[in-house]
Enzyme design. Structure first.
Site, mmCIF file in Angstrom:
data_model
loop_
_atom_site.group_PDB
_atom_site.id
_atom_site.type_symbol
_atom_site.label_atom_id
_atom_site.label_comp_id
_atom_site.label_asym_id
_atom_site.label_seq_id
_atom_site.Cartn_x
_atom_site.Cartn_y
_atom_site.Cartn_z
ATOM 1 N N MET B 1 0.794 -1.211 0.000
ATOM 2 C CA MET B 1 0.000 0.000 0.000
ATOM 3 C C MET B 1 0.841 1.282 0.000
ATOM 4 O O MET B 1 0.344 2.299 -0.478
ATOM 5 C CB MET B 1 -0.867 -0.004 1.240
ATOM 6 C CG MET B 1 -2.063 0.847 1.159
ATOM 7 S SD MET B 1 -3.199 0.266 2.425
ATOM 8 C CE MET B 1 -2.076 -0.285 3.727
ATOM 9 N N PRO B 2 2.050 1.214 0.507
ATOM 10 C CA PRO B 2 2.781 2.491 0.555
ATOM 11 C C PRO B 2 3.082 3.027 -0.838
ATOM 12 O O PRO B 2 3.219 2.256 -1.795
ATOM 13 C CB PRO B 2 4.085 2.152 1.275
ATOM 14 C CG PRO B 2 4.049 0.718 1.610
ATOM 15 C CD PRO B 2 2.844 0.095 1.015
ATOM 16 N N TYR B 3 3.174 4.348 -0.908
ATOM 17 C CA TYR B 3 3.508 5.030 -2.155
ATOM 18 C C TYR B 3 4.656 5.969 -1.831
ATOM 19 O O TYR B 3 4.498 6.912 -1.048
ATOM 20 C CB TYR B 3 2.291 5.802 -2.663
ATOM 21 C CG TYR B 3 2.545 6.680 -3.866
ATOM 22 C CD1 TYR B 3 2.557 6.137 -5.143
ATOM 23 C CD2 TYR B 3 2.763 8.046 -3.733
ATOM 24 C CE1 TYR B 3 2.772 6.940 -6.260
ATOM 25 C CE2 TYR B 3 2.977 8.859 -4.838
ATOM 26 C CZ TYR B 3 2.978 8.299 -6.100
ATOM 27 O OH TYR B 3 3.184 9.084 -7.206
#
Lengths: 73, 73, 73, 73, 73, 73
Positions: B1-3
């Site tokens: 999920m991290p960006y």
């Protein structure tokens, strides 16, 4: 330490960009006492096709002669 | 999920970019137990004219031979 | 000079954040020969309500027990 | 007042971009009662080399025929 | 149309924020002839724990008395 | 793969946020054939004090009863 990002449509000259970088850095120093050496000002330029306002791209608004109502640039 | 978004002046090679993407993804997995399949690493490259530091563009700093004091790159 | 922004849902500990900052800075130095003193790593944490994936917020996906399919965190 | 930024790999047509700008603006107006005249939708396109997912660039994933597992585009 | 995002550690007063917003808007108008009504200036404040420089969080740098070398704030 | 970031002043309900996430994801799927599982929509909420338009914060504009001219919200 501050990082300032300017997003706008392309078209500014080199001289205008230098003035923007200098002016914003001065504001950070004068208003917030930030260290200029660690103040970064970044300019992200977008095409008129990739910037939308009022539900249409600036490219389309310009073609329709409507940008004047929304923005001078 | 991290960006994760990397902003820097242009100039890295394809190999360096692959290493950055791989290395940062590994950190997200190893430190935070993130799922690599949903970890995204994006590289935004800017021209030296569009990156300002210490009140001047990197382009101008380089022309004046001053970038060494501020950043190796 | 590089500015790296990590966007993720909240939950990391202070120790994990320090490791992320240190690890990413090391990558910028080792892969790109960047100056660590001008490398900035910023962490933006979002609530599960404000992060959407696959058309639903992480908050809702977690309530439905579906986050495991999409992301461990 | 809202500012929406779409980050994705390059490849959308002008028509698709217009639809995105119009569609997202409509959502802001219909769901949140925002003023369309002050709603901005910006599209930032990245090369496949500059977008990483699962630890590799999309460029490399495509060369390996693996993007289908991760994203149609 | 321009959208300017200021990222910095928290701590500015309301008065300082107003001055920043006004000052940056004036620069966009005076240097680029932008329409002030469509110029947006957004301030994103981060905790000292979430801002890293030189491989350490500002929180840790402050605890070690080292921020003066890197940034006044 | 797309990452969409909505920046706006705080105030939306959970239901409105879910609709935004769902609606924007649907647009990415329908217009661009993106994979919903890798489409992320993130909402960044700012205080009225931290959002400036026309050279003043929304907080100040609201106090002066002027926001109606610029934005319904």
């Amino acid at each position: 330490m501050p990082y300032i990002e300017i997003n706008m449509t392309a078209g500014a000259t080199k001289e205008q960009k230098e003035k923007l970088i200098e002016g914003i850095t001065d504001l950070m120093v004068n208003i917030l006492d930030k260290n200029p050496a660690s103040t970064q000002v970044v300019i992200k330029e977008l095409t008129a096709e990739n910037w939308g306002i009022a539900g249409r791209s600036v490219k389309r608004l310009r073609a329709e002669g409507k940008t004047a109502n929304i923005s001078k640039a």
